[in-house]
Scaffold this motif. Structure first.
Motif, PDB file in Angstrom:
ATOM      1  N   LEU A  66     -12.795 -29.329 -51.080  1.00 18.48           N
ATOM      2  CA  LEU A  66     -13.826 -28.898 -52.022  1.00 18.48           C
ATOM      3  C   LEU A  66     -13.951 -27.378 -52.034  1.00 18.48           C
ATOM      4  CD1 LEU A  66     -16.635 -31.535 -51.317  1.00 18.48           C
ATOM      5  CD2 LEU A  66     -14.882 -31.568 -53.092  1.00 18.48           C
ATOM      6  N   LYS A  67     -13.889 -26.819 -53.247  1.00 21.25           N
ATOM      7  CA  LYS A  67     -14.100 -25.388 -53.456  1.00 21.25           C
ATOM      8  C   LYS A  67     -15.490 -25.110 -54.027  1.00 21.25           C
ATOM      9  CE  LYS A  67      -9.941 -24.281 -52.174  1.00 21.25           C
ATOM     10  NZ  LYS A  67      -9.713 -23.510 -50.909  1.00 21.25           N
ATOM     11  N   LYS A  68     -16.016 -26.098 -54.734  1.00 21.04           N
ATOM     12  CA  LYS A  68     -17.345 -26.001 -55.321  1.00 21.04           C
ATOM     13  C   LYS A  68     -18.264 -27.036 -54.669  1.00 21.04           C
ATOM     14  CE  LYS A  68     -16.217 -23.078 -58.709  1.00 21.04           C
ATOM     15  NZ  LYS A  68     -16.857 -21.760 -58.936  1.00 21.04           N
ATOM     16  N   THR A  69     -19.555 -26.783 -54.766  1.00 20.62           N
ATOM     17  CA  THR A  69     -20.508 -27.750 -54.224  1.00 20.62           C
ATOM     18  C   THR A  69     -20.521 -29.007 -55.087  1.00 20.62           C
ATOM     19  OG1 THR A  69     -22.262 -26.629 -55.466  1.00 20.62           O
ATOM     20  CG2 THR A  69     -22.021 -26.053 -53.145  1.00 20.62           C
ATOM     21  N   LEU A  70     -20.837 -30.112 -54.453  1.00 22.10           N
ATOM     22  CA  LEU A  70     -20.858 -31.408 -55.125  1.00 22.10           C
ATOM     23  C   LEU A  70     -22.168 -32.100 -54.777  1.00 22.10           C
ATOM     24  CD1 LEU A  70     -18.705 -32.870 -56.896  1.00 22.10           C
ATOM     25  CD2 LEU A  70     -18.099 -34.198 -54.878  1.00 22.10           C
ATOM     26  N   TYR A  71     -22.677 -32.903 -55.684  1.00 23.48           N
ATOM     27  CA  TYR A  71     -23.894 -33.654 -55.411  1.00 23.48           C
ATOM     28  C   TYR A  71     -23.685 -34.508 -54.156  1.00 23.48           C
ATOM     29  CZ  TYR A  71     -25.715 -32.349 -59.981  1.00 23.48           C
ATOM     30  OH  TYR A  71     -26.178 -31.642 -61.061  1.00 23.48           O
ATOM     31  N   GLY A  72     -24.672 -34.475 -53.278  1.00 29.70           N
ATOM     32  CA  GLY A  72     -24.587 -35.251 -52.048  1.00 29.70           C
ATOM     33  C   GLY A  72     -24.327 -34.418 -50.823  1.00 29.70           C
ATOM     34  N   LEU A  73     -23.720 -33.245 -50.974  1.00 32.92           N
ATOM     35  CA  LEU A  73     -23.503 -32.364 -49.832  1.00 32.92           C
ATOM     36  C   LEU A  73     -24.822 -31.754 -49.394  1.00 32.92           C
ATOM     37  CD1 LEU A  73     -20.251 -30.443 -50.891  1.00 32.92           C
ATOM     38  CD2 LEU A  73     -20.444 -32.422 -49.374  1.00 32.92           C
ATOM     39  N   LYS A  74     -25.006 -31.602 -48.116  1.00 32.84           N
ATOM     40  CA  LYS A  74     -26.285 -31.133 -47.584  1.00 32.84           C
ATOM     41  C   LYS A  74     -26.623 -29.714 -48.045  1.00 32.84           C
ATOM     42  CE  LYS A  74     -26.234 -34.103 -43.471  1.00 32.84           C
ATOM     43  NZ  LYS A  74     -27.443 -34.857 -43.841  1.00 32.84           N
ATOM     44  N   GLN A  75     -25.616 -28.874 -48.202  1.00 39.50           N
ATOM     45  CA  GLN A  75     -25.885 -27.481 -48.556  1.00 39.50           C
ATOM     46  C   GLN A  75     -25.880 -27.223 -50.050  1.00 39.50           C
ATOM     47  OE1 GLN A  75     -23.115 -28.824 -47.270  1.00 39.50           O
ATOM     48  NE2 GLN A  75     -21.491 -27.313 -47.028  1.00 39.50           N
ATOM     49  N   THR A 123     -13.243 -27.792 -58.973  1.00 36.96           N
ATOM     50  CA  THR A 123     -14.090 -28.226 -57.854  1.00 36.96           C
ATOM     51  C   THR A 123     -13.291 -28.479 -56.587  1.00 36.96           C
ATOM     52  OG1 THR A 123     -15.566 -29.241 -59.467  1.00 36.96           O
ATOM     53  CG2 THR A 123     -15.857 -29.891 -57.172  1.00 36.96           C
ATOM     54  N   TRP A 124     -12.046 -28.946 -56.725  1.00 35.58           N
ATOM     55  CA  TRP A 124     -11.235 -29.220 -55.532  1.00 35.58           C
ATOM     56  C   TRP A 124      -9.759 -29.041 -55.831  1.00 35.58           C
ATOM     57  CZ3 TRP A 124     -13.947 -34.110 -56.912  1.00 35.58           C
ATOM     58  CH2 TRP A 124     -13.174 -34.936 -57.739  1.00 35.58           C
ATOM     59  N   TRP A 127     -26.757 -23.756 -54.900  1.00 35.86           N
ATOM     60  CA  TRP A 127     -27.070 -23.668 -56.320  1.00 35.86           C
ATOM     61  C   TRP A 127     -28.293 -22.807 -56.560  1.00 35.86           C
ATOM     62  CZ3 TRP A 127     -26.503 -23.242 -61.156  1.00 35.86           C
ATOM     63  CH2 TRP A 127     -27.530 -23.524 -62.052  1.00 35.86           C
ATOM     64  N   TYR A 128     -29.295 -22.910 -55.688  1.00 39.57           N
ATOM     65  CA  TYR A 128     -30.512 -22.109 -55.852  1.00 39.57           C
ATOM     66  C   TYR A 128     -30.180 -20.617 -55.811  1.00 39.57           C
ATOM     67  CZ  TYR A 128     -34.728 -19.623 -54.403  1.00 39.57           C
ATOM     68  OH  TYR A 128     -35.747 -18.706 -54.303  1.00 39.57           O
ATOM     69  N   TYR A 129     -29.386 -20.191 -54.833  1.00 42.51           N
ATOM     70  CA  TYR A 129     -29.060 -18.773 -54.719  1.00 42.51           C
ATOM     71  C   TYR A 129     -28.086 -18.326 -55.812  1.00 42.51           C
ATOM     72  CZ  TYR A 129     -31.604 -18.277 -50.362  1.00 42.51           C
ATOM     73  OH  TYR A 129     -32.608 -18.226 -49.431  1.00 42.51           O
ATOM     74  N   ARG A 130     -27.272 -19.249 -56.287  1.00 41.79           N
ATOM     75  CA  ARG A 130     -26.370 -18.897 -57.395  1.00 41.79           C
ATOM     76  C   ARG A 130     -27.183 -18.592 -58.651  1.00 41.79           C
ATOM     77  NH1 ARG A 130     -24.015 -17.176 -60.918  1.00 41.79           N
ATOM     78  NH2 ARG A 130     -22.070 -17.849 -61.934  1.00 41.79           N
ATOM     79  N   LEU A 131     -28.163 -19.432 -58.973  1.00 41.80           N
ATOM     80  CA  LEU A 131     -29.011 -19.211 -60.147  1.00 41.80           C
ATOM     81  C   LEU A 131     -29.903 -17.995 -59.951  1.00 41.80           C
ATOM     82  CD1 LEU A 131     -29.992 -20.193 -62.917  1.00 41.80           C
ATOM     83  CD2 LEU A 131     -31.645 -21.648 -61.717  1.00 41.80           C
ATOM     84  N   LEU A 147     -21.931 -27.863 -59.490  1.00 39.50           N
ATOM     85  CA  LEU A 147     -20.524 -27.462 -59.544  1.00 39.50           C
ATOM     86  C   LEU A 147     -20.372 -25.963 -59.778  1.00 39.50           C
ATOM     87  CD1 LEU A 147     -18.932 -30.362 -61.634  1.00 39.50           C
ATOM     88  CD2 LEU A 147     -19.291 -30.203 -59.179  1.00 39.50           C
ATOM     89  N   ASN A 148     -21.479 -25.254 -59.980  1.00 35.95           N
ATOM     90  CA  ASN A 148     -21.421 -23.807 -60.190  1.00 35.95           C
ATOM     91  C   ASN A 148     -21.485 -23.028 -58.886  1.00 35.95           C
ATOM     92  OD1 ASN A 148     -21.619 -23.396 -63.295  1.00 35.95           O
ATOM     93  ND2 ASN A 148     -23.199 -24.898 -62.851  1.00 35.95           N
ATOM     94  N   GLY A 149     -21.730 -23.710 -57.784  1.00 33.17           N
ATOM     95  CA  GLY A 149     -21.852 -23.030 -56.500  1.00 33.17           C
ATOM     96  C   GLY A 149     -20.547 -23.050 -55.728  1.00 33.17           C
ATOM     97  N   ASP A 150     -20.242 -21.943 -55.054  1.00 31.62           N
ATOM     98  CA  ASP A 150     -19.014 -21.841 -54.247  1.00 31.62           C
ATOM     99  C   ASP A 150     -19.320 -22.176 -52.799  1.00 31.62           C
ATOM    100  OD1 ASP A 150     -17.467 -20.951 -56.434  1.00 31.62           O
ATOM    101  OD2 ASP A 150     -18.273 -18.923 -56.172  1.00 31.62           O
ATOM    102  N   LEU A 151     -18.482 -23.038 -52.216  1.00 30.27           N
ATOM    103  CA  LEU A 151     -18.639 -23.398 -50.812  1.00 30.27           C
ATOM    104  C   LEU A 151     -18.115 -22.290 -49.916  1.00 30.27           C
ATOM    105  CD1 LEU A 151     -17.653 -27.185 -50.702  1.00 30.27           C
ATOM    106  CD2 LEU A 151     -19.839 -26.203 -50.030  1.00 30.27           C
ATOM    107  N   GLY A 152     -18.814 -22.027 -48.827  1.00 30.12           N
ATOM    108  CA  GLY A 152     -18.378 -20.993 -47.900  1.00 30.12           C
ATOM    109  C   GLY A 152     -17.330 -21.469 -46.911  1.00 30.12           C
ATOM    110  N   GLN A 153     -17.237 -22.776 -46.711  1.00 19.81           N
ATOM    111  CA  GLN A 153     -16.262 -23.330 -45.777  1.00 19.81           C
ATOM    112  C   GLN A 153     -15.629 -24.568 -46.408  1.00 19.81           C
ATOM    113  OE1 GLN A 153     -19.606 -23.158 -44.968  1.00 19.81           O
ATOM    114  NE2 GLN A 153     -20.097 -25.277 -45.492  1.00 19.81           N
ATOM    115  N   PRO A 154     -14.371 -24.849 -46.056  1.00 21.92           N
ATOM    116  CA  PRO A 154     -13.689 -26.000 -46.664  1.00 21.92           C
ATOM    117  C   PRO A 154     -14.266 -27.326 -46.161  1.00 21.92           C
ATOM    118  CG  PRO A 154     -12.317 -25.044 -44.945  1.00 21.92           C
ATOM    119  CD  PRO A 154     -13.501 -24.129 -45.108  1.00 21.92           C
ATOM    120  N   ILE A 155     -14.419 -28.249 -47.095  1.00 19.96           N
ATOM    121  CA  ILE A 155     -14.862 -29.605 -46.770  1.00 19.96           C
ATOM    122  C   ILE A 155     -13.848 -30.563 -47.372  1.00 19.96           C
ATOM    123  CG2 ILE A 155     -16.644 -31.360 -47.134  1.00 19.96           C
ATOM    124  CD1 ILE A 155     -18.711 -29.170 -47.163  1.00 19.96           C
TER     125      ILE A 155
END
Length: 375
Positions: free
Chosen positions: A127-136, A13-14, A141-145, A99-107
């Protein structure tokens, strides 16, 4: 908490880097709660690491954040369809879905409390993966699934983007998605098992077996008469406990016949106004909305009528609302029941108010086209 950190590390994740000077670093927090079963027995203790996304900066930390959500009427329609066609319904839960989603920009985020790296305590997480609480996170996750399901041959409905179907001759498979909860519906159990196995190859899942509880709704499936009952007993009891209404005298009806309350009954003298300001009229009324939307159409009229007086409610308005809670206390087990109708064909039917009879002939062709398009 330890197992959650292990899952996060397994997903990559990071990574830890020195603190940047030109970027904002957001913080995180741990959320701890007890997850209860419908009968209020302890199901498990849950810990979740949540990023404080309210510190994110638009156009730098995120861009698009919209994500479709499940339409509850579509869920009820599907449950009714399952009862009519005698379909099997199972449920699964995707572990650490975001945690299955990839972030497009570093946070950049501070290291989580209690789990700072001993060698580099001043470093921060990229962060390399999305985390609960992030706006995106919900959108990613929706588009990943969705990408995974379409690749496996599923088609997304036009009317509800959280429904996916796959047909194979006389066999049908329906997936209903609500964030990390997924219903798998089919006329064959082996197809459901295969769908679970394919999902498990990419995501970590918890198999909940036949559907019994989801979104605060209890589902009772009866195989003998092919019926499905929906009830929100626990949700209703939670509302009553929240507003200390469990000792109310029960009422057999939600409203007095020919109920007559109007805006002229609003408080006028300062003492009455001050007294009504202490009453959580708006919160009490709002707490009933989800109940009405899911399984309690019997409360639809009164919960649609009383909001007219939310701006300045008076004692008569509050008394009318209290009667709704009295009725709720005596009908916590009330809900919806879907049964198989052997003497009816599976046809889409619609109803119209009698007032609209003058225009229904003109509009019937347009309505048919709209219904067919939504399907």
């Amino acid at each position: 908490m330890k197992s959650k950190i292990e899952s996060i590390n397994e997903k990559g994740t990071w990574i830890l880097v020195p603190r940047p000077k030109d970027r904002q670093v957001i913080t995180s927090k741990w959320l701890l709660r007890r997850k209860l079963n419908p009968d209020r027995s302890l199901h498990c203790h849950k810990a979740r690491l949540v990023a404080r996304g309210f510190n994110q900066v638009a156009s730098i930390d995120f861009h698009e954040i919209f994500s479709p959500t499940l339409i509850i009427t579509s869920l009820r329609t599907t449950i009714g369809l399952a009862a009519q066609l005698n379909l099997y319904i199972h449920q699964i839960d995707i572990k650490t879905a975001f945690l299955n989603g990839d972030l497009g920009q570093p946070i950049y985020m501070e290291q989580p409390k209690y789990f700072k790296d001993i060698k580099n305590p001043d470093y921060v997480c990229v962060l390399k993966k999305t985390l609960y609480g992030l706006k995106q996170s919900p959108r990613i996750w929706y588009y990943r699934l969705q990408q995974f399901l379409i690749k496996k041959g599923y088609k997304r409905l036009k009317s509800d983007k959280k429904f996916y179907t796959r047909h194979n001759g006389t066999h049908i498979l329906i997936l209903v998605v609500y964030v990390d909860d997924i219903l798998i519906i089919s006329n064959r159990v082996d197809h459901i098992k295969t769908a679970k196995e394919k999902l498990a190859t990419t995501f970590s899942i918890t198999d909940g077996g036949p559907l019994h509880y989801m979104l605060g709704i209890e589902f009772n499936l009866h195989g003998q008469d092919h019926s499905i009952q929906l009830c929100q007993r626990k949700f209703a009891e939670d509302i009553l406990n929240k507003y200390q209404m469990k000792d109310l005298k029960p009422s057999p009806i939600p409203a007095t016949p020919h109920l007559s309350v109007n805006s002229d009954m609003a408080p006028k003298d300062p003492q009455e106004i001050k007294e009504m300001e202490t009453q959580p009229f708006r919160k009490m009324l709002g707490s009933l909305r989800y109940l009405v939307s899911c399984t309690r159409p019997d409360l639809c009229y009164i919960t649609g009528y009383l909001p007219r007086f939310m701006q300045n409610p008076g004692k008569p308005h509050l008394d009318a609302l209290l009667q709704v809670f009295q009725y709720l206390k005596s009908t916590t087990l009330l809900g919806l029941s879907y049964k198989r109708q052997t003497h009816h064909d599976l046809q889409l039917q619609g109803w119209c108010d009698g007032v609209m009879l003058t225009t229904i002939v003109i509009k019937i062709q347009d309505i048919q086209q709209q219904v067919m398009f939504s399907l």
